[in-house]
Design an enzyme around this catalytic site. Structure first.
Site, PDB file in Angstrom:
ATOM      1  N   ARG A 108      35.032  49.355  34.504  1.00 14.71           N
ATOM      2  CA  ARG A 108      35.805  48.288  33.871  1.00 14.71           C
ATOM      3  C   ARG A 108      36.013  48.544  32.374  1.00 14.71           C
ATOM      4  NH1 ARG A 108      32.502  43.318  36.534  1.00 14.71           N
ATOM      5  NH2 ARG A 108      30.852  44.891  36.382  1.00 14.71           N
ATOM      6  N   ASP A 184      44.126  38.336  41.448  1.00 13.01           N
ATOM      7  CA  ASP A 184      44.691  38.580  40.118  1.00 13.01           C
ATOM      8  C   ASP A 184      45.849  39.556  40.238  1.00 13.01           C
ATOM      9  OD1 ASP A 184      43.620  41.223  40.209  1.00 13.01           O
ATOM     10  OD2 ASP A 184      41.715  40.457  39.462  1.00 13.01           O
ATOM     11  N   LYS A 207      45.349  35.370  36.620  1.00  4.76           N
ATOM     12  CA  LYS A 207      44.202  34.898  35.837  1.00  4.76           C
ATOM     13  C   LYS A 207      44.490  35.003  34.348  1.00  4.76           C
ATOM     14  CE  LYS A 207      41.079  37.703  37.558  1.00  4.76           C
ATOM     15  NZ  LYS A 207      39.786  38.333  37.920  1.00  4.76           N
ATOM     16  N   ASP A 240      31.925  40.152  41.459  1.00  6.80           N
ATOM     17  CA  ASP A 240      30.796  40.220  40.534  1.00  6.80           C
ATOM     18  C   ASP A 240      30.017  38.903  40.574  1.00  6.80           C
ATOM     19  OD1 ASP A 240      29.028  40.849  38.545  1.00  6.80           O
ATOM     20  OD2 ASP A 240      30.519  41.306  37.028  1.00  6.80           O
TER      21      ASP A 240
END
Length: 342
Positions: A108, A184, A207, A240
């Site tokens: 990420r 998303d 989002k 997550d």
């Protein structure tokens, strides 16, 4: 021919999946051609890690999960275990070393928005410089990560067909009554593939994040028409803390969707995510979450949490590893994976 006898090194958090790969390799390899290599991992008082290989090696595949819910070690500790194992294999004269890692670490952090590190590129260079000739993972979070490797071959494999096969067989839903949903905009490509393959409609949530905080989403809005649909399959690469996914599920329920299913490659379920999804299941908001066994949650987890189902990727990885070790094309394995779900 190929890269020599196929050996698997199991790091501390890779043993479960390594043993499952070996179990699947058994029927397609000769008995003396694939094995788990004897190693010893040591941890010093200050937390430093050392890996010692106890036997002769040639074609080596080092398996590690760097986000292990059953380990007391941090992600950084587990990454260092992988790195020391790769270096030990190189120094033991292995003729080919492949790191099989779930998920790709720091995926990420693959782009720079301000004065910040592109840490995914640091991990790629470190694995290469330590001696990895190949890096194999499942559903990398950002495709750009493949471009960070200068020499090593990057194998990014997908759980899509395995999840679709499980979903269509287990729940037997008419595609006309189903909408595939991306939580998303970044996952639109993935969701579009699911929808096209299954033959259903597509919807996308957008989002709006608060980037001053970690894992905080301010607003979620729906793009697409879901009117008249009875079922929704919400797909993502990873879950997550579950905040966004829970909000999306509740919004879909409010929109009139009767049955909501969630699917992902990595069900990390950090923080209070397990409690959140258990609550959604008890309230009838979600019917099931489909994950994969590259994240191992223990034998009792599915019994204690009937909403969670793990699809095995071991056979798929076993076949890919065998082809790579024989220096043959992996395309026929990918074609077979496609045919199996049809």
């Amino acid at each position: 021919m190929g890269r020599g006898k196929l050996g698997i090194i199991a790091c501390s958090s890779g043993r479960y999946f390594a043993e499952k790969i070996l179990e699947k390799l058994g029927p397609i390899c000769k008995s003396d051609e694939c094995r788990i290599i004897s190693t010893k991992e040591s941890t010093f008082a200050n937390g430093e890690t050392k890996t010692v290989i106890n036997e002769h090696i040639r074609g080596v595949y080092i398996v590690q999960c760097v986000d292990d819910p059953l380990s007391e070690k941090s992600t950084n500790d587990l990454i260092m275990e992988l790195i020391t194992a790769v270096d030990a294999a190189r120094r033991s004269d292995a003729n080919y070393v492949t790191a099989v890692v779930f998920p790709f670490p720091y995926a990420r952090q693959e782009k720079q928005a301000a004065r910040e590190a592109i840490t995914a590129s640091v991990i790629a260079r470190t694995l290469e410089d330590t001696g990895a000739d190949g890096v194999m993972t499942l559903d990398v979070h950002a495709d750009a990560i493949g471009g960070f490797f200068r020499k090593a071959i990057f194998f990014n494999l997908y759980a899509t067909h395995a999840i679709i096969r499980y979903f269509t067989k287990e729940f037997n839903i008419d595609p006309k009554d189903l909408v595939v949903v991306s939580p998303d905009a970044g996952g639109a490509k993935r969701a579009r593939f699911y929808a096209k393959t299954i033959g259903s409609k597509l919807a996308i949530f957008n989002k709006e994040r608060d980037y001053s905080k970690v894992n905080v989403v301010n607003k979620v809005t729906l793009i697409g028409d879901i009117k008249g649909k009875k079922h929704a399959l919400v797909v993502d690469d990873m879950i997550d803390t579950g905040g966004t996914m829970c909000r999306v599920a509740e919004m879909l329920k409010d929109e009139g969707i009767e049955n909501i299913y969630v699917a992902c490659s990595y069900a990390f379920l950090h923080g209070k995510a397990v409690e959140k999804f258990s609550d959604l299941y008890k309230r009838g908001i979600i019917k099931a979450m489909i994950g994969t066994d590259v994240i191992y949650r223990g034998k009792e987890f599915e019994k204690e949490h009937p909403w969670y189902k793990a699809v095995s990727m071991a056979g798929f990885f076993a076949n890919i590893i065998k082809k790579v070790n024989e220096e043959k094309s992996t395309l026929e394995v990918l074609d077979e994976e496609y045919k199996r779900w049809c």
